[in-house]
Scaffold this motif. Sequence first.
Motif, short mmCIF file in Angstrom:
data_model
loop_
_atom_site.label_atom_id
_atom_site.label_comp_id
_atom_site.label_asym_id
_atom_site.label_seq_id
_atom_site.Cartn_x
_atom_site.Cartn_y
_atom_site.Cartn_z
N SER A 75 59.12 5.97 25.01
CA SER A 75 60.14 5.26 25.75
C SER A 75 60.75 6.11 26.87
O SER A 75 61.00 7.30 26.69
N TRP A 76 60.99 5.46 28.00
CA TRP A 76 61.64 6.12 29.14
C TRP A 76 63.13 5.80 29.18
O TRP A 76 63.79 6.03 30.19
N GLU A 77 63.66 5.29 28.09
CA GLU A 77 65.06 4.86 28.07
C GLU A 77 66.01 5.97 28.48
O GLU A 77 66.94 5.75 29.28
N LEU A 78 65.81 7.19 27.99
CA LEU A 78 66.69 8.30 28.34
C LEU A 78 66.65 8.61 29.84
O LEU A 78 67.67 9.00 30.42
N LEU A 79 65.50 8.41 30.45
CA LEU A 79 65.36 8.71 31.87
C LEU A 79 66.15 7.74 32.74
O LEU A 79 66.52 8.07 33.87
N ARG A 80 66.42 6.56 32.21
CA ARG A 80 67.12 5.54 32.98
C ARG A 80 68.55 5.94 33.29
O ARG A 80 69.18 5.38 34.19
N HIS A 81 69.09 6.89 32.55
CA HIS A 81 70.51 7.23 32.70
C HIS A 81 70.73 8.43 33.61
O HIS A 81 71.78 9.07 33.56
N ASN A 82 69.75 8.74 34.41
CA ASN A 82 69.87 9.78 35.43
C ASN A 82 69.99 9.14 36.80
O ASN A 82 69.54 8.01 37.02
N ASN A 83 70.58 9.86 37.74
CA ASN A 83 70.66 9.36 39.10
C ASN A 83 69.28 9.31 39.75
O ASN A 83 68.95 8.39 40.49
N ALA A 84 68.48 10.33 39.47
CA ALA A 84 67.10 10.39 39.96
C ALA A 84 66.32 11.34 39.06
O ALA A 84 66.89 12.26 38.47
N VAL A 85 65.00 11.12 38.96
CA VAL A 85 64.15 11.91 38.07
C VAL A 85 62.81 12.21 38.73
O VAL A 85 62.17 11.29 39.26
N VAL A 86 62.42 13.47 38.70
CA VAL A 86 61.07 13.88 39.08
C VAL A 86 60.67 15.02 38.14
O VAL A 86 61.47 15.47 37.33
N ALA A 87 59.43 15.48 38.24
CA ALA A 87 58.98 16.59 37.42
C ALA A 87 58.27 17.62 38.28
O ALA A 87 57.57 17.28 39.23
N LEU A 135 65.36 17.46 37.40
CA LEU A 135 64.02 18.02 37.57
C LEU A 135 63.48 18.41 36.20
O LEU A 135 63.94 19.37 35.58
N LEU A 136 62.51 17.65 35.73
CA LEU A 136 61.89 17.91 34.43
C LEU A 136 60.75 18.90 34.56
O LEU A 136 60.23 19.14 35.65
N LYS A 137 60.35 19.47 33.43
CA LYS A 137 59.22 20.39 33.44
C LYS A 137 57.91 19.61 33.58
O LYS A 137 57.84 18.41 33.32
N ARG A 138 56.89 20.33 33.93
CA ARG A 138 55.57 19.73 34.17
C ARG A 138 55.10 18.85 33.03
O ARG A 138 54.55 17.77 33.23
N ASN A 139 55.34 19.29 31.80
CA ASN A 139 54.79 18.58 30.64
C ASN A 139 55.35 17.17 30.49
O ASN A 139 54.79 16.35 29.78
N ALA A 140 56.46 16.89 31.17
CA ALA A 140 57.06 15.56 31.05
C ALA A 140 56.11 14.46 31.52
O ALA A 140 55.96 13.44 30.86
N PHE A 141 55.47 14.70 32.67
CA PHE A 141 54.59 13.68 33.24
C PHE A 141 53.16 14.15 33.45
O PHE A 141 52.25 13.33 33.61
N TYR A 142 52.94 15.46 33.47
CA TYR A 142 51.63 16.01 33.83
C TYR A 142 51.11 17.02 32.80
O TYR A 142 50.79 18.16 33.15
N PRO A 143 51.03 16.63 31.52
CA PRO A 143 50.59 17.59 30.50
C PRO A 143 49.11 17.97 30.59
O PRO A 143 48.70 18.98 30.01
N VAL A 144 48.33 17.16 31.29
CA VAL A 144 46.90 17.44 31.45
C VAL A 144 46.66 17.92 32.87
O VAL A 144 46.99 17.22 33.83
N ALA A 145 46.12 19.11 33.01
CA ALA A 145 45.87 19.67 34.35
C ALA A 145 44.74 18.91 35.04
O ALA A 145 43.84 18.38 34.38
N ILE A 146 44.78 18.92 36.36
CA ILE A 146 43.75 18.22 37.12
C ILE A 146 42.36 18.81 36.86
O ILE A 146 41.34 18.11 36.96
N SER A 147 42.31 20.09 36.50
CA SER A 147 41.03 20.76 36.27
C SER A 147 40.60 20.74 34.81
O SER A 147 39.58 21.33 34.46
N SER A 148 41.37 20.08 33.96
CA SER A 148 41.10 20.11 32.52
C SER A 148 39.76 19.46 32.18
O SER A 148 39.46 18.34 32.60
N LYS A 149 38.96 20.19 31.42
CA LYS A 149 37.71 19.66 30.89
C LYS A 149 37.82 19.40 29.40
O LYS A 149 37.18 18.48 28.86
#
Length: 210
Positions: A75-87, A135-149
């Motif tokens: 759920s993204w419910e907690l994120l809704r209570h911020n003014n803005a969110v990125v990672a 500003l969230l850490k990378r793992n919030a939205f991007y836990p898999v690296a683009i180069s991940s095999k």
Amino acid sequence: MDHYNVCLQSCISRANAHQIIVYYDFPGVGSSWDSAHTLPKIDWVQTENTAEHRLSVLFDTGGFYCTLDMIFLKSWELLRHNNAVVASQLVQRKKIYNYVIGSVAASDFIAEYANAYDATDMIPYDIVERNDVTLLKRNAFYPVAISSKDFYKGSLPNLMTSYSIHLWNTKNLTLAKLRKSGIGPEVDKILDPSKNITPIKITSGLCSFD
């Protein structure tokens, strides 16, 4: 487009979204496109699907913008209570991708970013710093690296603090390949909700902010 349909189906079945909108430039062709248009609860809007348009929608209505190649994990419910969110993608290099942006309507952050947009995938770090942006850490939205095999060989990353997995528009990604990935069992669960395979709760969609 089959793997995109997985994202859409998770959005439909598990989101608490007030509204789900897919913006597109031109109609697709083929069975996957036709199948996507039979999915319920989605508004399909053909428009000039530019970054400027997306930012304009965020400024006018608020909510979340996400690229379509995103599988949501909880759920993204907690994120809704911020003014803005990125990672942040890389903190040490101050890289912030614009693949996920959440914002209230009429946000100074969105207005400033729209004026500074330079047709890249990065949000200027200084704009984030001087506005009320979580500003969230990378793992919030991007836990898999683009180069991940390993992920596509079945390895599951640590998703305890993750809200989503961005698939990076992986070249030649198919539904069959996604089913062999680290979240393969969850993909099957999305496609067939009667299968209770993993404890991960999938939610997604556009949510309006308070």
